[in-house]
Design a protein around this motif. Sequence first.
Motif, PDB file in Angstrom:
ATOM      1  N   ALA A 149       0.843  -1.203   0.000  1.00  0.00           N
ATOM      2  CA  ALA A 149       0.000   0.000   0.000  1.00  0.00           C
ATOM      3  C   ALA A 149       0.874   1.249   0.000  1.00  0.00           C
ATOM      4  CB  ALA A 149      -0.911   0.006   1.222  1.00  0.00           C
ATOM      5  N   THR A 150       0.481   2.236  -0.782  1.00  0.00           N
ATOM      6  CA  THR A 150       1.189   3.510  -0.826  1.00  0.00           C
ATOM      7  C   THR A 150       0.217   4.640  -0.524  1.00  0.00           C
ATOM      8  OG1 THR A 150       2.828   2.740  -2.432  1.00  0.00           O
ATOM      9  CG2 THR A 150       2.487   5.099  -2.299  1.00  0.00           C
ATOM     10  N   ILE A 151       0.652   5.556   0.329  1.00  0.00           N
ATOM     11  CA  ILE A 151      -0.195   6.703   0.663  1.00  0.00           C
ATOM     12  C   ILE A 151      -0.231   7.667  -0.519  1.00  0.00           C
ATOM     13  CG2 ILE A 151      -0.591   8.623   2.248  1.00  0.00           C
ATOM     14  CD1 ILE A 151      -0.903   5.853   3.525  1.00  0.00           C
ATOM     15  N   SER A 152      -1.412   7.855  -1.064  1.00  0.00           N
ATOM     16  CA  SER A 152      -1.627   8.809  -2.146  1.00  0.00           C
ATOM     17  C   SER A 152      -2.408   9.992  -1.572  1.00  0.00           C
ATOM     18  CB  SER A 152      -2.362   8.133  -3.306  1.00  0.00           C
ATOM     19  OG  SER A 152      -2.479   9.018  -4.400  1.00  0.00           O
ATOM     20  N   ALA A 153      -3.266  10.609  -2.353  1.00  0.00           N
ATOM     21  CA  ALA A 153      -4.077  11.732  -1.884  1.00  0.00           C
ATOM     22  C   ALA A 153      -5.242  11.930  -2.830  1.00  0.00           C
ATOM     23  CB  ALA A 153      -3.250  13.013  -1.807  1.00  0.00           C
ATOM     24  N   LYS A 154      -6.373  12.316  -2.280  1.00  0.00           N
ATOM     25  CA  LYS A 154      -7.549  12.608  -3.104  1.00  0.00           C
ATOM     26  C   LYS A 154      -7.251  13.727  -4.099  1.00  0.00           C
ATOM     27  CE  LYS A 154     -12.535  13.308  -2.568  1.00  0.00           C
ATOM     28  NZ  LYS A 154     -13.616  13.624  -1.586  1.00  0.00           N
ATOM     29  N   LEU A 155      -6.305  14.600  -3.752  1.00  0.00           N
ATOM     30  CA  LEU A 155      -5.910  15.676  -4.663  1.00  0.00           C
ATOM     31  C   LEU A 155      -5.269  15.128  -5.937  1.00  0.00           C
ATOM     32  CD1 LEU A 155      -4.472  18.260  -2.112  1.00  0.00           C
ATOM     33  CD2 LEU A 155      -6.446  18.617  -3.605  1.00  0.00           C
ATOM     34  N   GLY A 156      -4.863  13.883  -5.917  1.00  0.00           N
ATOM     35  CA  GLY A 156      -4.316  13.250  -7.106  1.00  0.00           C
ATOM     36  C   GLY A 156      -5.377  12.700  -8.041  1.00  0.00           C
ATOM     37  N   SER A 157      -6.638  12.813  -7.656  1.00  0.00           N
ATOM     38  CA  SER A 157      -7.729  12.355  -8.515  1.00  0.00           C
ATOM     39  C   SER A 157      -8.027  13.410  -9.574  1.00  0.00           C
ATOM     40  CB  SER A 157      -8.990  12.094  -7.678  1.00  0.00           C
ATOM     41  OG  SER A 157     -10.122  11.946  -8.518  1.00  0.00           O
ATOM     42  N   ILE A 158      -7.870  13.057 -10.839  1.00  0.00           N
ATOM     43  CA  ILE A 158      -8.178  13.990 -11.930  1.00  0.00           C
ATOM     44  C   ILE A 158      -9.684  14.240 -11.987  1.00  0.00           C
ATOM     45  CG2 ILE A 158      -8.103  14.307 -14.439  1.00  0.00           C
ATOM     46  CD1 ILE A 158      -5.523  12.628 -14.430  1.00  0.00           C
ATOM     47  N   GLY A 159     -10.465  13.196 -11.801  1.00  0.00           N
ATOM     48  CA  GLY A 159     -11.915  13.329 -11.854  1.00  0.00           C
ATOM     49  C   GLY A 159     -12.493  14.181 -10.746  1.00  0.00           C
ATOM     50  N   ASP A 160     -11.794  14.256  -9.625  1.00  0.00           N
ATOM     51  CA  ASP A 160     -12.301  15.000  -8.464  1.00  0.00           C
ATOM     52  C   ASP A 160     -11.772  16.432  -8.401  1.00  0.00           C
ATOM     53  OD1 ASP A 160     -13.755  14.753  -5.785  1.00  0.00           O
ATOM     54  OD2 ASP A 160     -11.781  15.449  -5.120  1.00  0.00           O
ATOM     55  N   ASN A 161     -10.912  16.803  -9.343  1.00  0.00           N
ATOM     56  CA  ASN A 161     -10.266  18.122  -9.295  1.00  0.00           C
ATOM     57  C   ASN A 161     -11.231  19.217  -9.729  1.00  0.00           C
ATOM     58  OD1 ASN A 161      -8.611  20.345  -9.404  1.00  0.00           O
ATOM     59  ND2 ASN A 161      -7.110  19.462 -10.795  1.00  0.00           N
ATOM     60  N   GLN A 162     -11.744  19.966  -8.754  1.00  0.00           N
ATOM     61  CA  GLN A 162     -12.683  21.056  -9.033  1.00  0.00           C
ATOM     62  C   GLN A 162     -12.094  22.426  -8.721  1.00  0.00           C
ATOM     63  OE1 GLN A 162     -15.597  20.181 -10.428  1.00  0.00           O
ATOM     64  NE2 GLN A 162     -15.031  18.021 -10.192  1.00  0.00           N
TER      65      GLN A 162
END
Length: 256
Positions: A149-162
């Motif tokens: 497992a690697t810690i990512s971030a929701k900010l890395g979601s292209i679909g969620d970038n508003q």
Amino acid sequence: MSFIDEINPVNALILGANQGIGLGFVKKLLQDDRIAKIYATSRQPESAFDLIALTSEHSERLICLKMDITDELQIVETVKKIRTQVDKLHLVVNCVGLLHEDNLQPEKSLKQINSENLLRYFQINSIGAVLLAKHLLPLFRHGERSVFATISAKLGSIGDNQLGGWYGYRASKAALNMLMRTAAIEYKRSSPKTLIVTLHPGTTDTRLSRPFQVNVPAEKLFTVERTVTQLFTVIEQLQEGDSGQFFSWDGSRLPW
């Protein structure tokens, strides 16, 4: 049932264990009798005082190793050292990440972008993780279930970038997600019992997030202990078809 319950003994590796979520995972695993060995890496272990104290107290189970994730030779040497003691790993959690340091801060606009900072973000947040996938493979290639497992971030979601902004951090975490999903596809052939996932921890009260906590509601700012407990629950509940996926702290799947 957790995959950990099926294995005895369990060997774990926590990367970026000197502070924050990484140190929290070390503490969590030390409280778990199912975990036999815990290898913990730090870029500067001599100044990781909390980790040093834990190593002194749990010298039979906790082994601290010096490693800089941006140096492939150090990754190779770390894996070699681990392989002198054990021939398999069952849980690896990569907690190394960069949001800000010294003169590097998240960019608010295109005017603030420079190539040196972008390279730094990618070097730490993206490239290091896939180098780990490359060199840890021999320790994962066994007949028991394992998780990387690697810690990512929701900010890395292209679909969620508003909201935009934070170019380097967002892009490096998006790249991390792609690299780990691609590694997961290869691992299905070369190490089919290993699940590779990326995890969004939520906003956690650590040095990484501290300068950006002002507008975070109290109920959405997690202690390290809460974050680690939540992420560990997600890890323990992973199923065979979950490899290559991007999970939030509550177990929900996040959009790419």
